[in-house]
Design an enzyme around this catalytic site. Structure first.
Site, PDB file in Angstrom:
ATOM      1  N   HIS A   1      19.778  -0.731  24.917  1.00  0.00           N
ATOM      2  CA  HIS A   1      19.750  -0.760  23.164  1.00  0.00           C
ATOM      3  C   HIS A   1      20.799  -0.226  22.647  1.00  0.00           C
ATOM      4  O   HIS A   1      21.526  -0.568  21.634  1.00  0.00           O
ATOM      5  CB  HIS A   1      18.318  -0.221  22.617  1.00  0.00           C
ATOM      6  CG  HIS A   1      17.060  -0.962  23.191  1.00  0.00           C
ATOM      7  ND1 HIS A   1      16.989  -2.231  22.716  1.00  0.00           N
ATOM      8  CD2 HIS A   1      15.966  -0.595  23.769  1.00  0.00           C
ATOM      9  CE1 HIS A   1      15.787  -2.687  23.059  1.00  0.00           C
ATOM     10  NE2 HIS A   1      15.096  -1.610  23.633  1.00  0.00           N
TER      11      HIS A   1
ATOM     12  N   PRO B   1       0.732  -1.344  -0.004  1.00  0.00           N
ATOM     13  CA  PRO B   1       0.091   0.174  -0.232  1.00  0.00           C
ATOM     14  C   PRO B   1       0.870   1.137  -0.086  1.00  0.00           C
ATOM     15  O   PRO B   1       1.830   1.355   0.688  1.00  0.00           O
ATOM     16  CB  PRO B   1      -0.586  -0.084   1.296  1.00  0.00           C
ATOM     17  CG  PRO B   1      -0.854  -1.471   1.599  1.00  0.00           C
ATOM     18  CD  PRO B   1       0.390  -2.065   1.217  1.00  0.00           C
ATOM     19  N   GLY B   2       0.445   2.367  -0.835  1.00  0.00           N
ATOM     20  CA  GLY B   2       0.976   3.478  -0.855  1.00  0.00           C
ATOM     21  C   GLY B   2       2.309   3.560  -1.689  1.00  0.00           C
ATOM     22  O   GLY B   2       2.864   4.852  -1.602  1.00  0.00           O
ATOM     23  N   THR B   3       2.456   2.738  -2.482  1.00  0.00           N
ATOM     24  CA  THR B   3       3.650   2.840  -3.504  1.00  0.00           C
ATOM     25  C   THR B   3       3.461   3.362  -4.721  1.00  0.00           C
ATOM     26  O   THR B   3       4.193   3.766  -5.555  1.00  0.00           O
ATOM     27  CB  THR B   3       4.247   1.517  -3.809  1.00  0.00           C
ATOM     28  OG1 THR B   3       3.226   0.511  -4.093  1.00  0.00           O
ATOM     29  CG2 THR B   3       4.788   0.841  -2.506  1.00  0.00           C
TER      30      THR B   3
ATOM     31  N   HIS C   1      16.969   0.951  30.060  1.00  0.00           N
ATOM     32  CA  HIS C   1      16.420   0.016  28.928  1.00  0.00           C
ATOM     33  C   HIS C   1      16.598   0.784  27.805  1.00  0.00           C
ATOM     34  O   HIS C   1      17.478  -0.076  26.680  1.00  0.00           O
ATOM     35  CB  HIS C   1      14.810  -0.069  28.934  1.00  0.00           C
ATOM     36  CG  HIS C   1      14.245  -0.717  27.950  1.00  0.00           C
ATOM     37  ND1 HIS C   1      13.861  -1.969  28.424  1.00  0.00           N
ATOM     38  CD2 HIS C   1      14.031  -0.548  26.653  1.00  0.00           C
ATOM     39  CE1 HIS C   1      13.365  -2.622  27.111  1.00  0.00           C
ATOM     40  NE2 HIS C   1      13.468  -1.885  26.212  1.00  0.00           N
ATOM     41  N   GLU C   2      16.575   2.123  27.304  1.00  0.00           N
ATOM     42  CA  GLU C   2      16.887   2.640  26.105  1.00  0.00           C
ATOM     43  C   GLU C   2      18.637   2.813  25.913  1.00  0.00           C
ATOM     44  O   GLU C   2      19.129   2.411  24.865  1.00  0.00           O
ATOM     45  CB  GLU C   2      16.423   3.878  26.015  1.00  0.00           C
ATOM     46  CG  GLU C   2      14.768   3.955  25.970  1.00  0.00           C
ATOM     47  CD  GLU C   2      14.072   3.335  25.103  1.00  0.00           C
ATOM     48  OE1 GLU C   2      14.963   2.924  23.803  1.00  0.00           O
ATOM     49  OE2 GLU C   2      13.306   2.767  25.083  1.00  0.00           O
TER      50      GLU C   2
END
Length: 612
Positions: A424, A199-201, A420-421
């Site tokens: 990552h 979708p959206g291409t 937590h971040e």
């Protein structure tokens, strides 16, 4: 006889009839004398009345001798006898007078009739316009929007980033311009062209561009518009659509969302042979077989779910050619951004290639929305032009969601989110071949994101090795590993990370043959929608292998995830001082940009990153 002469003759006949009617009324009126009731009584006393007919209100009769005017018939209105005697006593000339009820009687007949006629006219107008039940009088008519010649207003110049698809469709344009000369060597144009892509291409945009380039009528309709609640309506609309297109050939019929109409027949436990959709699909197949491609009629259709289409639609002689309209690469995104940036006031520091580097995986519709969001952000802050920071903020808003600064976290939750971040980010900074970290934030965004870490790929990737997939999984599990190391407990914040990691691990085992225990075997032979996104690389489906194998797959997936989690914990344990200082810095500033992250790492060279 011409229509004009027939019209004049009708007027003449009407005028003659009117003349005869007027003459009859005048003649009838002249034969009957209207006299006062007192004169009638005098004629009666004089014995001049031959016979009378009495009604409730009038007395009509025949005289023995004619009156001075020559009439022998007369009519008079009745008067009450007591009143008549009283008036006659004083020799007063009198007659009765009937109250006229003509208007009342006329209205009592005309008003209900006009009301009924008005109601029927209103219902007829609504039905003809499709206001009631989809238009009962027009129910078998096609609902296609017709763009005559270049009324689509779109050409190939308005379509960017899909050069291969445009090259395929240029052949269709040449055929529509010269349908007779195109088959001079015996070849024929494909009857149908199916545009396939996420979708959206730009599938619908490409179809309109073909019509705009060829300058031919363009019939546009959605697959769902063929089907109504009445049986047989869809088939009738298909017939009507092709009939209209044949009358205006050369022309293009474009069916958007073909999967709504062309779903495979007989699929599902309650599928029947007389379903309305199946009748509509059968009629479409008949029409595709029934026209000659040399007539100048081309069928275009678009779908993002080709795997559920009926095989009869895709066989040779129907939709002969399939054109993939995929997500654009970096070069394509640059071209698309150039088209959309022409419509907004862009600052001098904004370069399309820099914005394209921020948007891997974006479709054409996503890029158009990105430019619009950036323009709105610049307008909201009162800027004179759209700057690069506006594009950065727009990308974050589209990827992570809207900032929720009013969502207040308690100090403990903020600390957990910060570690937590940073988990990552530190794992990503420590592993080779991982996309660089662009931004870290603990400001809540979207529906459930309490923080986010944004990585920006350096280049478009189409293949990934086993090592790269494991590195990606390690980055995703970096947040949970940090929570285990620092707090020695688990939280719900890693739910989305775990889902994505599990999907990657299961794909490695069942689709990519990357498991040493299970070997190079593809257990998921039918991935379903090949247009699935990278975050959801395969659909959920029941397996078609033994239960023992399924148990082995589950154990292998768990072993991979556990191994990767231990690797992430080892990285963060080695770099615990960096983790603590970076988390503290993040708690102070709430957001760290890429230059701040690089400066933070440079302050601690002895810990040495990228050495795993």
């Amino acid at each position: 006889m011409t229509q004009k002469s027939r019209f004049n003759l009708a007027y003449a006949v009407f005028a003659a009839c009117a003349l005869f009617f007027i003459q009859y009324v005048i003649t009838t009126a002249n034969r009957i004398a209207v006299i006062p009731y007192s004169e009638y009584q005098q004629l009666l006393r004089d014995g001049k009345v031959d016979s009378v007919g009495i009604s409730d209100r009038t007395v009509q009769g025949l005289l023995k001798e004619p009156l001075p005017g020559g009439q022998k018939q007369f009519v008079t209105t009745r008067v009450d006898q007591d009143v008549a005697q009283e008036l006659e006593k004083y020799h007063v000339r009198f007659t009765g007078q009937i109250e006229s009820t003509f208007v009342r009687d006329l209205l009592s007949w005309i008003m209900p009739t006009l009301l009924i006629v008005g109601i029927w006219w209103y219902i007829g107008q609504r039905v003809a316009q499709g206001g009631l039940g989809g238009g009962l009088m027009q129910i078998g008519k096609s609902k296609a929007k017709v763009y005559v010649e270049s009324n689509t207003g779109i050409t190939f110049a308005d379509v960017a980033g899909v050069d291969e698809a445009k090259d395929e469709l240029r052949e269709v344009v040449d055929f529509l311009k010269n349908p007779t000369d195109y088959g001079r060597l015996g070849g024929r144009m494909p009857k149908g062209v199916l545009l396939v892509g996420p979708p959206g291409t730009g599938k619908t945009l490409l179809a309109k561009a073909v019509a705009g380039e060829a300058r031919v009528p363009f019939f546009s309709i959605s697959g769902s518009e063929f089907v109504e609640m009445f049986v047989g309506v869809g088939a009738a609309r298909v017939r009507d659509l092709f009939q209209q297109a044949h009358e205006k050939a050369p022309a293009i019929i474009f069916i958007d969302e073909l999967d709504a109409l062309g779903r495979a027949r007989g699929v599902g436990p309650f599928a029947g042979g007389h379903d309305e959709k199946e009748q509509t699909l059968n009629q479409l197949l008949v029409e595709l077989d029934g026209f000659d491609s040399r007539s100048g009629l081309v069928i275009l259709a678009a779908t993002n779910r080709p795997e559920i289409l009926d095989p009869a639609l895709l066989r040779a002689g129907r939709f002969d050619r399939q054109v993939l309209v995929d997500r654009p690469d970096k070069k394509g995104r640059i071209e698309i951004l150039k088209v959309h940036m022409k419509k907004v006031q862009v600052a001098s520091d904004v370069a399309p290639d820099a914005v394209a580097a921020l948007t891997p995986g974006f479709t054409g519709a996503d890029l158009a929305n990105l430019v619009n969001e950036a323009a709105l952000l610049a307008t909201r802050r009162g800027g004179d032009a759209v700057s690069m920071s506006d594009f950065n903020n727009a990308v974050e808003r589209m990827v992570a969601g809207l900032e929720k600064r009013n969502r207040l976290l308690n100090p403990k939750e903020r600390e957990i989110v910060a570690y937590h971040e940073m988990g990552h980010a530190l794992v990503a900074l420590s592993l080779p071949g991982v996309d660089p970290v662009h931004k870290i934030s603990i400001i809540p965004r979207g529906v459930g994101a309490l923080g986010y870490t944004i990585q920006r790929p350096i280049e478009d990737r189409f293949l990934m090795t086993k090592e790269e997939l494991e590195n990606k999984m390690a980055v995703l599990l970096g947040g949970r590993a940090a929570e285990l190391i620092v707090f020695d407990h688990l939280s719900t914040g890693a739910a989305d990370d775990l889902r994505r990691v599990t999907d990657i691990a299961r794909s490695m085992v069942t689709r990519y043959g990357m498991s040493e225990k299970l070997g190079s075997v593809a257990y998921e032979r039918d991935p379903g929608n090949f247009l699935a996104s990278a975050d959801r690389p395969y659909p959920v489906r029941e397996h078609d292998y033994a239960d023992e194998t399924a148990a082995s797959v589950d154990r292998e997936v768990k072993d991979i995830v556990d191994r990767v989690l231990e690797r992430a914990k080892g990285i963060l344990t080695t770099r615990r001082p960096i983790l603590d200082r970076a988390a503290k810095k993040l708690l102070e500033k709430e957001t760290l940009e890429q230059n701040e992250i690089d400066a933070l790492i440079r302050e601690m060279p002895k810990e040495g990153l990228r050495a795993v």
